[in-house]
Design an enzyme around this catalytic site. Sequence first.
Site, mmCIF file in Angstrom:
data_model
loop_
_atom_site.group_PDB
_atom_site.id
_atom_site.type_symbol
_atom_site.label_atom_id
_atom_site.label_comp_id
_atom_site.label_asym_id
_atom_site.label_seq_id
_atom_site.Cartn_x
_atom_site.Cartn_y
_atom_site.Cartn_z
ATOM 1 N N LEU A 228 1.511 3.640 2.331
ATOM 2 C CA LEU A 228 2.480 3.805 3.411
ATOM 3 C C LEU A 228 3.375 2.581 3.530
ATOM 4 O O LEU A 228 4.594 2.710 3.679
ATOM 5 C CB LEU A 228 1.750 4.062 4.732
ATOM 6 N N GLY B 54 0.796 -1.219 0.000
ATOM 7 C CA GLY B 54 0.000 0.000 0.000
ATOM 8 C C GLY B 54 0.827 1.266 0.000
ATOM 9 O O GLY B 54 2.064 1.243 -0.057
ATOM 10 N N TYR C 294 -15.723 4.846 9.683
ATOM 11 C CA TYR C 294 -14.275 4.681 9.544
ATOM 12 C C TYR C 294 -13.560 5.117 10.819
ATOM 13 O O TYR C 294 -12.730 4.375 11.370
ATOM 14 C CB TYR C 294 -13.772 5.494 8.344
ATOM 15 N N THR D 190 -5.641 7.504 12.819
ATOM 16 C CA THR D 190 -6.119 8.593 11.966
ATOM 17 C C THR D 190 -6.643 9.790 12.747
ATOM 18 O O THR D 190 -7.076 9.653 13.901
ATOM 19 C CB THR D 190 -7.254 8.053 11.062
#
Length: 290
Positions: free
Chosen positions: A12, A10, A125, A101
């Site tokens: 990151l 992905g 999320y 996040t």
Amino acid sequence: MKALVTGAAGQLGSDVVAILRNNGHDVIECDRNEMDITDLDQCRQVIGQYEPDVIIHCAAYTAVDVAETDIDGAYAVNAVGTRNITVAAEGNGAKLIYISTDYVFDGTSTEPYQEYDNTNPQSIYGKSKRAGEVLVQSLSSRYFIVRTSWLYGIQGNNFVKTMLRLGQEKPSLKVVNDQKGSPTYSVDLANFLFELMLTEKYGIYHASNSGSCTWYEFTQAIFEEARQLGINIIAEPAPCSTDEFPRPAHRPANSVMEHLSIRTNGFQDLRPWREGLKEFLQHWSAAQYK
């Protein structure tokens, strides 16, 4: 040091793998083909087989709007999957770095959020990522929780790539100007994770490029820096409100995060966001036009 990276292909994860290898560390790349993080037995088997010293858990369900209707899917990956990785890490005595996040906050504060401020996620999320944090804190004795924001990099889809494409296709663009945050170049975050994993300075960290802007201001900067590199940007961005762009998932109006833990633990802060953007665009442009 032996490191296992989930979500290794992905945005990151790929940068983490590259930076660790460039610094001489043994890296095990795990993507969904190598290990299904929603399967506890498989996590135990794979992590037990490799016996890593540290696990950098980059794998996540990140489709923010889709998560509003795919609730089970978001929690299966971000909560249950994170629990499985944590249990397997703890069983093998491995350090754990969990990537979280800015969406764990509601965005109503007028000040940047500190690591120890109360969380109040408003989207599925954000709630599922916060559930992952709680499970890490409950089940791991050697953890780093690293919250980041507005992430972009060479791999995958992201806001910067979208704006570069639209900027070359459309004469005008409306971009939200009432959401504020800190853009983060994935290479800069990966470098910080590398530095962090070599320590035992466990806890919660906020890690983004320093400084802040709105999405509209970010777009202006993308276009300015792209034009400096000779990229044919024809669009002129125009500011608009969140209300003009209704989305299924709630977006925090303020997701700027204070880097209290970086400072108090003696780490160097990440560079200003515009410097990170400039370097990303140089690499992106070289790859596109070579």
